[in-house]
Design an enzyme around this catalytic site. Structure first.
Site, mmCIF file in Angstrom:
data_model
loop_
_atom_site.group_PDB
_atom_site.id
_atom_site.type_symbol
_atom_site.label_atom_id
_atom_site.label_comp_id
_atom_site.label_asym_id
_atom_site.label_seq_id
_atom_site.Cartn_x
_atom_site.Cartn_y
_atom_site.Cartn_z
ATOM 1 N N CYS A 44 0.828 -1.205 0.000
ATOM 2 C CA CYS A 44 0.000 0.000 0.000
ATOM 3 C C CYS A 44 0.867 1.262 0.000
ATOM 4 O O CYS A 44 1.508 1.560 -0.989
ATOM 5 C CB CYS A 44 -0.991 -0.042 1.162
ATOM 6 S SG CYS A 44 -2.380 1.108 0.956
ATOM 7 N N HIS A 58 -3.560 -5.227 1.423
ATOM 8 C CA HIS A 58 -3.337 -5.590 2.820
ATOM 9 C C HIS A 58 -3.819 -7.029 3.026
ATOM 10 O O HIS A 58 -4.708 -7.506 2.326
ATOM 11 C CB HIS A 58 -4.118 -4.664 3.750
ATOM 12 C CG HIS A 58 -3.601 -3.262 3.789
ATOM 13 N ND1 HIS A 58 -2.396 -2.936 4.354
ATOM 14 C CD2 HIS A 58 -4.138 -2.095 3.330
ATOM 15 C CE1 HIS A 58 -2.206 -1.628 4.252
ATOM 16 N NE2 HIS A 58 -3.242 -1.096 3.628
#
Length: 495
Positions: free
Chosen positions: A330, A434
């Site tokens: 991310c 994630h």
């Protein structure tokens, strides 16, 4: 639908055990066949989860939903605060980000937030047989009591009973419990049904005189004393969990940036017997790693500068020169690219900064967040494609500037889309996902790519289930829950 009394768990301090206690109660009730939902009016955390309908809640409430054997829902955590500076936080209401506020701004906003909190509680009350509620911090914080929506302010507005839990492992447990109760108003004291003492070690008979004193002084029963549970492998809500039962030979280093988010991504690595996961803090070096992973961040540009200030960019350069592998998740993925642009000032002042320059991507932050549960396939170079699952929480949109390998194919209702980048040298891998290590096949593929020989993944779902059942069994043995739900639980000796 039969209805059972709701219950709110408040604590004398942060990290007293509220999250775990609510998870255990949810599992106990679910094991009795009761449809139960967790609820936390207000949460502050950088670890968040995505719901099926594209909302964002605290990961602790997603864990509690798993314990209740129900799907996470935005109404389980109507107000989520995600700090992005020392004095400001992004405010998320019923799953959607509305704006960034400083402490005074949110203090004023709480009056407007209460209707959303009560609406969410009403939704859960109408759709489940029981709701177990988690407070935040302590109900006795004098400076936070005005317009409170997290503790007694909510309990009074919703008219729910309360139990107060304290962590005896910290010391001063009787002062904590007695003092907390004393600082509450008469009406608030009246709704406290009893106390729970958490994380006790030793001979409980030595504690009995103190328990009897507490009951006599307050007129409130001690519902029980929960023993200290070692090796309880559950996601940590706030502090990074670094405890490892064994340290393996394969060293994975993660730089701890100032606004690290979703550090629970690394739990499968932390628990793996062949891996030595090290969170590297201020002043320490990334040198000596077999594998370096840049984590997610709530303030990507500020944390990129922090990485440079610590000399970690030089450590990464040296690591790659000697054949090491690097991964970014991310925000860490965005940092590995060519540029980061924030034209709207999402993270502060509008600007455009240089990234670390290892991947041919350019990222622009946008107001609309990407909030999605993801399933797809991961195809790393020289490996068979494997199943991958995870979730996306990011405001940035990254554009691939070259023809580097894109390893992840995501299945959606409408069409296939793609995520991630691997450089031409096959030494750097970035992804927005994630939870990318949670799926065993993906774990094995990534760690094999990184250089871990004969890699065999562990099953995080099984580990979490075992931990939740341990909590529930310990609470069933330790607490007299007949004082709360007499129709569900038989009377039990509290101590």
């Amino acid at each position: 639908m039969r209805k059972y009394s709701p219950l709110m768990v408040q604590g004398t301090t942060s990290d007293a055990g509220k999250t775990v206690l609510v998870a255990g109660l949810c599992r106990l009730l679910a094991n009795k066949g009761i449809q139960v939902a967790p609820f936390k009016p207000q949460n502050m955390a950088l670890n968040s989860a995505v719901t099926e309908d594209g909302g964002e809640i605290g990961r602790a409430q997603a864990l509690q939903a798993d314990a209740a054997r129900v799907k996470p829902h935005v109404h389980m955590n109507p107000i989520l605060l995600k700090p992005n500076t020392d004095i400001g936080a992004q405010v998320i209401v019923q799953g959607k980000a509305i704006e960034t506020m400083d402490a005074w701004g949110f203090h004023d906003y709480k009056k407007l937030a209460m209707p959303y909190v009560l609406e969410s509680f009403s939704y859960l009350s109408n759709n489940y047989e029981c709701v177990v509620i988690e407070g935040a911090g302590s109900p006795a914080e004098i400076n936070l009591r005005e317009n409170d929506i997290a503790n007694m302010g909510f309990a009074e507005a919703a008219d729910v009973p309360v139990i107060i839990v304290a962590d005896i492992d910290r010391g001063g447990v009787f002062a904590h419990l007695y003092g907390t109760l004393a600082l509450l108003s008469e009406s608030e004291q009246a709704r406290v049904k009893g106390f729970v003492i958490n994380r006790f070690r030793g001979d409980i008979s030595l504690l009995v005189p103190g328990l009897e004193w507490l009951e006599e002084k307050t007129g409130k029963p001690v519902l029980g004393v929960i023993p200290y549970l070692h090796g309880l492998n559950l996601e940590a809500e706030d502090a990074i969990k670094s405890e490892q039962l064994d340290k393996g030979k394969f060293i994975v280093k993660v730089p701890v940036v100032t606004r690290i988010s979703n550090h629970t991504d690394f739990d499968p690595l932390r628990l793996h017997p062949e891996i030595d996961l090290q969170f590297i803090g201020k002043g320490d070096s990334l040198s000596g790693a077999d594998f370096i992973i840049l984590p997610g961040s709530k303030s990507v540009q500020a944390d990129l500068e922090y990485i440079k200030s610590q000399g970690w960019d030089k450590d990464i350069e040296r690591h790659l020169r000697y054949g090491g592998k690097v991964m970014g998740i991310c925000g860490g993925y965005q940092m590995l690219g060519e540029h980061l642009a924030d034209p709207l000032g999402i993270e502060g002042v509008p600007c455009r900064v240089k990234g670390l320059g290892y991947l041919s991507i350019s990222t622009e932050l946008q107001k609309q967040k990407q909030l999605t549960l993801v399933e797809g396939t991961l195809a790393l170079p020289n490996q068979n494609a494997v199943k991958v699952k995870g979730y996306e929480i990011h405001a940035g949109v990254s554009t691939n500037l070259g023809k580097e390998h894109i390893p992840i194919s995501i299945h959606t209702k409408d069409a296939m889309r793609y995520d991630g980048t691997i450089n031409d040298e096959n030494s750097i891998f970035g992804t927005y996902l994630h939870g990318v290590f949670d799926e065993p096949e993906a774990f094995e593929a990534i760690l094999t790519w990184a250089g871990l020989e004969k890699c065999q993944a562990i099953n995080m779902h099984d580990i979490q289930e075992e931990a939740i059942e341990r909590i529930a069994k310990s609470m069933e043995d330790s607490l007299d829950l007949s004082l709360i739900w007499p129709d569900v639980f038989e009377k039990n000796k509290a101590y």
